[in-house]
Design a protein around this motif. Structure first.
Motif, mmCIF file in Angstrom:
data_model
loop_
_atom_site.group_PDB
_atom_site.id
_atom_site.type_symbol
_atom_site.label_atom_id
_atom_site.label_comp_id
_atom_site.label_asym_id
_atom_site.label_seq_id
_atom_site.Cartn_x
_atom_site.Cartn_y
_atom_site.Cartn_z
ATOM 1 N N ILE A 147 11.791 -1.550 0.086
ATOM 2 C CA ILE A 147 10.972 -2.752 0.211
ATOM 3 C C ILE A 147 11.915 -3.922 0.463
ATOM 4 C CG2 ILE A 147 9.431 -4.328 -1.008
ATOM 5 C CD1 ILE A 147 8.367 -1.810 -2.476
ATOM 6 N N ALA A 161 -0.060 -1.380 4.520
ATOM 7 C CA ALA A 161 1.033 -0.670 3.859
ATOM 8 C C ALA A 161 2.382 -1.001 4.472
ATOM 9 C CB ALA A 161 0.789 0.836 3.922
ATOM 10 N N TRP A 167 -0.312 -3.179 -1.590
ATOM 11 C CA TRP A 167 -0.152 -2.568 -0.262
ATOM 12 C C TRP A 167 -1.462 -1.951 0.240
ATOM 13 C CZ3 TRP A 167 4.433 -3.739 1.777
ATOM 14 C CH2 TRP A 167 5.519 -3.934 0.927
ATOM 15 N N VAL A 201 3.176 -7.246 3.613
ATOM 16 C CA VAL A 201 2.281 -8.029 2.751
ATOM 17 C C VAL A 201 2.937 -9.357 2.416
ATOM 18 C CG1 VAL A 201 1.100 -6.078 1.662
ATOM 19 C CG2 VAL A 201 3.194 -6.965 0.640
ATOM 20 N N ASN A 220 7.594 -3.130 4.198
ATOM 21 C CA ASN A 220 7.845 -1.812 3.617
ATOM 22 C C ASN A 220 8.581 -0.980 4.650
ATOM 23 O OD1 ASN A 220 7.758 0.630 2.390
ATOM 24 N ND2 ASN A 220 5.542 0.738 2.193
ATOM 25 N N VAL A 256 4.775 3.350 -0.633
ATOM 26 C CA VAL A 256 4.337 2.139 -1.336
ATOM 27 C C VAL A 256 4.711 2.242 -2.811
ATOM 28 C CG1 VAL A 256 2.454 1.719 0.271
ATOM 29 C CG2 VAL A 256 2.002 2.991 -1.808
#
Lengths: 299, 161
Positions: A84, A223, A219, A226, A190, A195
């Motif tokens: 992430i 996904a 997410w 965000v 991501n 996730v």
């Protein structure tokens, strides 16, 4: 899901990865109490029977009372990994719409911009400025800039206030202006595909830190990318943010976990650093006991 | 009965960690800060000690015996090579260290730069086990390209990311 007879690289895939997944599930996602209860419940329900992976997943969800579909999917039905990235942070401030406040504020913001290079060079070269040399020729635009308040500005402010016609609107607007909070929009992407919850370490300008955990459900609608709005009261200014500060979500690339970015040494750079081996390879127990020779060869 | 108990105990005593991985993972990266080509080989201690046993060392001790750790690292570097424009790249062995049950071996060379084509061969331990599988990851973090080598495989080409 692959049958265990057909698993490639049985060690990492059948031992290492599930072990990492269950540690994260127990310590980070659902907590030890609920995880242990659910695992016991799984053992009780399925003893002397032949559970399949789906039976395990279902029982763990039901007994812990948590929707873990995203977790099983990411960790056991894909080969995605966790990475992430905290891509950017925007700071926002609510405009008051009042020209008497907003325009001087914007003039002040502009004054903090760097001076134009040409202006500085002209000053150094003592290039004469026409209006200063000839006092008689100044006009309206020499005394006013684009932030000068005009009657048109005042009129549109009045119209704006009148447009807040529902009874709740004006009090809500006044309250937001009075609070003058700091709004931050954090954008995450991501990169790994799996996730996971986003764990944040927030450091403020006064040096205080706060920990925040955003559940993996963030997410749900997207996904890949965000953003999260964080609101802090006036005076509480965000200085630094770190994603997954305790390395507990198996994030594979920590280069993109820091905002502002931080230089992360490669393994080889760390190994070559003079103090990396100093304490690891020393016989610390021998030194404490006094049986290990020191660098000069004496005990 | 006692024999049966003993047999059961032996069967149950095989711990999970007793599996040999028979995998070596090498990472080849370009470090933009130092302009060096960095190579990290990772091999589980368990695999390394089995390999040494197969070579006739009765009680291999890579952890405490610096000599055998160095000898093993030298062996690894001999089984791994990189070619660039038809010539072997001279990889300097920096040293090795042990972390979380694995032996890490470090090599480096001046980097030919991002985007250059390398020919890589990893035959680490393939002379000892035919099941050995060696993986070479090019790049680090999320964007990784992996080359897989088995015993007898030729050089494979890859672009340094």
């Amino acid at each position: 899901m692959t049958h265990s007879d057909s698993v490639l690289n049985l060690g990492p895939n059948a031992y290492g990865k599930p072990s990492a997944a269950f540690h994260i599930l127990r310590d980070t996602i659902i907590g030890r109490e609920r995880f242990d209860f659910a695992l016991r419940e799984y053992a009780r329900r399925w003893k002397h029977k032949r559970p399949t992976p789906a039976d395990f997943f279902r029982t763990m969800e039901e007994a812990s009372g948590t929707d873990l579909d995203w977790f099983w999917r990411g960790w056991f039905y894909t080969t995605d990994h966790v990475d992430i990235s905290l891509d950017s942070i925007y700071k926002l401030r609510i405009d008051t719409e009042d020209p008497a406040i907003d325009l001087p504020r914007r003039r002040k913001e502009l004054a903090d911009d760097p001076e134009k290079v040409g202006v500085g060079l002209n000053r150094e070269a003592r290039v004469p400025i026409w209006v200063l040399e000839n006092p008689g020729i100044t006009d309206f635009y020499d005394d006013n800039d684009r932030f000068t308040i005009t009657p048109k500005d005042r009129k549109s402010y009045k119209e704006f206030l009148e447009s807040l016609d529902e009874p709740w609107m004006r009090p809500a607007f006044d309250r937001a202006i009075k609070e003058d909070a700091n709004y931050y929009v954090l954008s995450f992407s991501n990169k790994g595909g799996l996730v996971m919850p986003i764990i944040l370490d927030l450091t403020f300008a006064n040096g205080k830190t706060e920990r925040m955990m955003i559940p993996a459900e963030i997410w749900r609608r997207n996904a890949k990318r965000v953003s999260k709005l964080l609101v802090f009261p006036k005076g509480k200014t965000l200085a630094k943010v770190v994603v997954d500060p305790d390395w507990e979500t198996a994030d594979a690339d920590i280069d993109n976990n820091h905002y502002p970015r931080k230089i992360i040494e490669s393994r080889i750079e760390a190994y070559k650093a003079p103090d990396s081996k100093a304490r690891v390879n020393r016989d610390l127990m021998g030194e404490v006991r006094g049986t290990e020779k020191n660098e000069a060869g004496r005990k | 009965m006692r024999f049966l108990t003993l047999l059961m105990a032996l069967l149950l005593a095989v711990p999970a960690a007793a599996h040999q991985q028979k995998i070596t993972i090498s990472t080849v990266t370009h470090n933009p800060r130092t302009e060096m080509l960095e190579i990290v080989h990772r091999i589980t201690l368990h695999d390394a000690e089995h390999a040494l046993k197969d070579l006739g060392v009765t009680a291999p001790d890579i952890v405490d015996d610096a000599g055998s750790q160095r000898a093993f690292a030298t062996y690894i570097t001999k089984r791994f090579s990189i070619m660039r424009e038809g010539r072997p790249v001279d990889l300097l062995l920096l040293g090795s260290e042990i972390e979380s049950g694995s032996l890490f071996i470090y090599q480096e060379a001046p980097s030919p730069g991002r985007g250059s084509e390398l020919r890589i061969s990893s035959q680490i331990l393939t002379d000892i086990s035919s099941r050995q599988e060696n993986r070479v990851n090019l790049g680090a973090g999320t964007k990784v390209e992996t080359l897989i080598f088995h015993a007898g495989d030729d050089f494979q080409s890859a672009i340094l990311p």
